[in-house]
Design a protein around this motif. Structure first.
Motif, PDB file in Angstrom:
ATOM      1  N   ASN A 109      32.336  14.722  39.948  1.00 60.81           N
ATOM      2  CA  ASN A 109      31.117  15.272  40.545  1.00 60.81           C
ATOM      3  C   ASN A 109      30.354  14.189  41.285  1.00 60.81           C
ATOM      4  O   ASN A 109      29.734  13.335  40.673  1.00 60.81           O
ATOM      5  N   ALA A 110      30.403  14.214  42.618  1.00 61.35           N
ATOM      6  CA  ALA A 110      29.672  13.232  43.418  1.00 61.35           C
ATOM      7  C   ALA A 110      28.389  13.845  43.994  1.00 61.35           C
ATOM      8  O   ALA A 110      27.731  13.227  44.822  1.00 61.35           O
ATOM      9  N   MET A 111      28.049  15.044  43.552  1.00 61.03           N
ATOM     10  CA  MET A 111      26.817  15.709  43.984  1.00 61.03           C
ATOM     11  C   MET A 111      26.711  15.770  45.512  1.00 61.03           C
ATOM     12  O   MET A 111      25.667  15.466  46.085  1.00 61.03           O
ATOM     13  N   VAL A 112      27.810  16.135  46.154  1.00 59.64           N
ATOM     14  CA  VAL A 112      27.791  16.309  47.608  1.00 59.64           C
ATOM     15  C   VAL A 112      26.882  17.494  47.919  1.00 59.64           C
ATOM     16  O   VAL A 112      27.109  18.590  47.425  1.00 59.64           O
ATOM     17  N   SER A 113      25.844  17.241  48.692  1.00 65.81           N
ATOM     18  CA  SER A 113      24.839  18.270  48.957  1.00 65.81           C
ATOM     19  C   SER A 113      24.619  18.378  50.458  1.00 65.81           C
ATOM     20  O   SER A 113      23.958  17.544  51.062  1.00 65.81           O
ATOM     21  N   GLN A 114      25.205  19.425  51.064  1.00 65.20           N
ATOM     22  CA  GLN A 114      25.110  19.577  52.520  1.00 65.20           C
ATOM     23  C   GLN A 114      23.824  20.312  52.872  1.00 65.20           C
ATOM     24  O   GLN A 114      23.846  21.487  53.224  1.00 65.20           O
ATOM     25  N   ARG A 115      22.728  19.580  52.772  1.00 64.80           N
ATOM     26  CA  ARG A 115      21.416  20.197  52.997  1.00 64.80           C
ATOM     27  C   ARG A 115      20.975  20.076  54.439  1.00 64.80           C
ATOM     28  O   ARG A 115      19.889  20.500  54.792  1.00 64.80           O
ATOM     29  N   GLY A 116      21.777  19.458  55.291  1.00 66.74           N
ATOM     30  CA  GLY A 116      21.478  19.403  56.721  1.00 66.74           C
ATOM     31  C   GLY A 116      20.662  18.190  57.125  1.00 66.74           C
ATOM     32  O   GLY A 116      19.912  17.620  56.328  1.00 66.74           O
ATOM     33  N   ILE A 117      20.850  17.781  58.374  1.00 68.04           N
ATOM     34  CA  ILE A 117      20.058  16.670  58.917  1.00 68.04           C
ATOM     35  C   ILE A 117      19.511  17.085  60.270  1.00 68.04           C
ATOM     36  O   ILE A 117      20.219  17.703  61.073  1.00 68.04           O
ATOM     37  N   ILE A 118      18.226  16.791  60.504  1.00 68.33           N
ATOM     38  CA  ILE A 118      17.592  17.103  61.790  1.00 68.33           C
ATOM     39  C   ILE A 118      17.111  15.803  62.429  1.00 68.33           C
ATOM     40  O   ILE A 118      16.317  15.068  61.834  1.00 68.33           O
ATOM     41  N   ASN A 119      17.616  15.509  63.634  1.00 66.55           N
ATOM     42  CA  ASN A 119      17.091  14.397  64.442  1.00 66.55           C
ATOM     43  C   ASN A 119      16.073  14.982  65.402  1.00 66.55           C
ATOM     44  O   ASN A 119      16.418  15.745  66.306  1.00 66.55           O
ATOM     45  N   LEU A 120      14.815  14.633  65.238  1.00 62.85           N
ATOM     46  CA  LEU A 120      13.756  15.224  66.051  1.00 62.85           C
ATOM     47  C   LEU A 120      13.741  14.614  67.457  1.00 62.85           C
ATOM     48  O   LEU A 120      14.113  13.464  67.644  1.00 62.85           O
ATOM     49  N   TYR A 121      13.311  15.420  68.426  1.00 62.87           N
ATOM     50  CA  TYR A 121      13.069  14.884  69.770  1.00 62.87           C
ATOM     51  C   TYR A 121      11.636  15.186  70.203  1.00 62.87           C
ATOM     52  O   TYR A 121      11.028  16.151  69.749  1.00 62.87           O
ATOM     53  N   HIS A 122      11.122  14.310  71.079  1.00 62.58           N
ATOM     54  CA  HIS A 122       9.697  14.338  71.389  1.00 62.58           C
ATOM     55  C   HIS A 122       9.413  14.357  72.885  1.00 62.58           C
ATOM     56  O   HIS A 122       8.275  14.209  73.308  1.00 62.58           O
TER      57      HIS A 122
END
Lengths: 416, 95
Positions: A109-122
């Motif tokens: 169990n490596a607790m892989v958690s695909q909770r997503g990543i957001i790179n913001l733009y401005h």
């Protein structure tokens, strides 16, 4: 021992007396087919894939301290494959796919958690760059979604959308990105390698190489000379120091990167967020701590600790992005050594010395690469040819005028 | 870190930016036979020592002078600070 729910039940009913140590502690043999220098995530993954994919088990991993005592235990646990260039993106996407099957592969169990990543733009320019990056990701088989302002607001209502200087216009979202329990990655690979017969030797610092007529025949260690047909160095952070024993100068500088954790808070942050106008990124651990970081300090360092100006810069970025963070107290600060390369991209290659292989230059992004790094390094060591997705990660790429420079900053390691 | 500027005294590191190894002062001869190799090594390869390291810092938020700072990369202790101009001239450059 195979881990399963049934096993937990059985052990629980018998007083938990049946659990065994996860790996052996063998004495080093005088000779191995392959010696891997460095028992961190990448070294252990390499050992695992050498055994699992290539059937090579007369292998030792030599570690200076304890397994996983370097950067694999000091990072901010983020995994993603949102790169732009063809020399990088297929490699990181292979890594992402290996993360997705890692726990089943390792029975751990490596607790892989695909909770997503957001790179913001401005800004409009950043939006166009984000769209281009997203397209490059999709072309390489990864996933990317361009979010507008309202879509980001729905996910993260707490951000400072109307910041005077850096209003948030949207973000590039990789839903399959996320976090992984970093120590468990090292332990899982170590257990997997050990179960196939690889010797994991701790407290065994390598102090030199046995090089005769341009051929590497083994390593000098704190526990005597160990012979090897092939020696694979995997010590990112200290690459310059270790490869110096072989008389090689590298296109790498060692720098310090700091990371920060707040006190535990209620769940607030979905996935991983990065600020596009300054260098600040944040996620929330399962225990509730806000895990965040930013730029490297910028000067060469082997000290595993940084200074206050970098901390101040990171916290300013956090306040600009999400003012609510101002009420959270920082609980821990630490620094890790990173190999900063001349183009911000890594190396998985042979060296001019026969039988000596090199893996390093991971900059501040080595953790996410762990599975693919081990996979491709094992492929190179076992077959003698680079894996197709790592074929551009060569040491001679600057001589050939073929750097993999994601940021376009040139040969200035502290700008990547 | 406090950098003891030879002209201005101790100044906070936040006033400076670092360029890197002071070996960058020794620019190779562009007319040499092996100039391509020399420039590759000059631009891309580093000694990267664990211990004393001579490096170029720019006093961007101050008097805009270039300094050669000798600093221990294991402890961050700064041992010596010189004007880069003096170092360059001592190494045979004309400025």
């Amino acid at each position: 021992m195979r881990y399963s729910a049934l096993q937990i039940l059985r052990q629980g009913l018998t007083g938990n007396r049946g659990w065994k140590p996860v790996w052996r502690e063998p004495e080093p043999k005088p000779h191995y087919d392959i010696v891997i220098v460095g028992g961190g995530g990448h070294g252990l993954a390499t050992a695992y894939y050498l055994a699992a994919r290539h059937g090579l088990t007369n292998v030792a991993v030599l570690e200076k301290g304890w397994l996983g005592s370097g950067n694999v235990g000091r990072n901010t646990t983020i995994v993603r494959s949102n790169y732009l260039l063809p020399g990088n993106e297929p490699f990181y996407e292979l890594s992402m796919k290996l993360w997705e099957g890692l726990e089943q592969d390792l029975n751990y169990n490596a607790m892989v958690s695909q909770r997503g990543i957001i790179n913001l733009y401005h800004s409009d320019g950043q939006r166009d760059a984000a769209a281009r990056r997203g397209n490059a990701m999709i072309l390489a088989g990864a996933d990317a979604v361009l979010l507008d302002r309202e879509a980001v607001r729905k996910k993260c209502p707490f951000l400072d959308f109307d910041n005077e200087r850096f209003p948030i216009m949207g973000g590039l979202w990789q839903p399959r990105g996320g976090t992984v329990r970093h120590d468990a990655v090292a332990w899982g690979y170590a257990r997997g390698a050990d179960r196939q017969g690889v010797d994991l030797i701790q407290n065994c610092e390598v102090t030199g190489f046995d090089i005769r007529s341009g051929v590497c025949r083994g390593v000098e260690t704190a526990r005597g000379t160990i012979g090897a047909d092939r020696v694979a160095v995997c010590v990112a952070g200290s690459s310059g120091r270790v490869m110096g024993y072989a008389g090689l100068r590298l296109p790498i500088e060692s720098h310090v990167l700091q990371a920060f954790v707040s006190e535990g808070l209620k769940p607030a942050i979905p996935g991983v967020l990065t600020f596009g106008a300054g260098h600040f990124y944040i996620s929330q651990s399962d225990k509730g701590g806000l895990v965040f970081g930013g730029d490297i300090d910028g000067y060469n360092s082997y000290a595993q600790r940084g200074n206050l100006p970098a901390l101040e810069h990171v916290c300013e970025g956090g306040m600009a992005l999400m003012p609510m963070i101002g009420r959270a107290r920082v609980l821990r600060i630490w620094g890790g050594l990173v190999d900063m390369s001349m183009d911000g991209s890594p190396f998985i290659d042979r060296t001019p010395i026969d039988g000596l292989f090199f893996n390093g230059g991971w900059n501040y992004g080595g953790f996410k690469a762990t599975p693919a790094s081990g996979y491709c390094y094992a492929h190179l060591i076992a077959t003698g040819a680079p894996h197709p997705v790592a074929a551009e990660m060569r040491l001679d790429r600057f001589e050939r005028g073929a750097p993999i420079d994601e940021r376009g900053a040139g040969a200035q390691p502290n700008l990547h | 870190m406090l950098i003891d500027h030879p002209l201005l005294g101790p100044r906070d590191e936040a006033e400076f930016v670092i360029l890197g190894d002071a070996g960058l002062i020794d620019r190779p001869d562009w007319q040499a036979e092996d100039a391509a190799q020399l420039f590759h090594d000059y631009l891309h390869l580093r000694d990267n020592p664990a211990g004393e390291h001579r490096e170029l810092w720019f006093h961007e938020q101050g008097d805009r002078s270039w300094l050669v700072v000798t600093r221990n990369t294991l402890t961050h202790e700064i041992v010596r600070v010189e004007l880069a101009r003096d170092v360059a001239i001592a190494r045979g450059r004309d400025r």
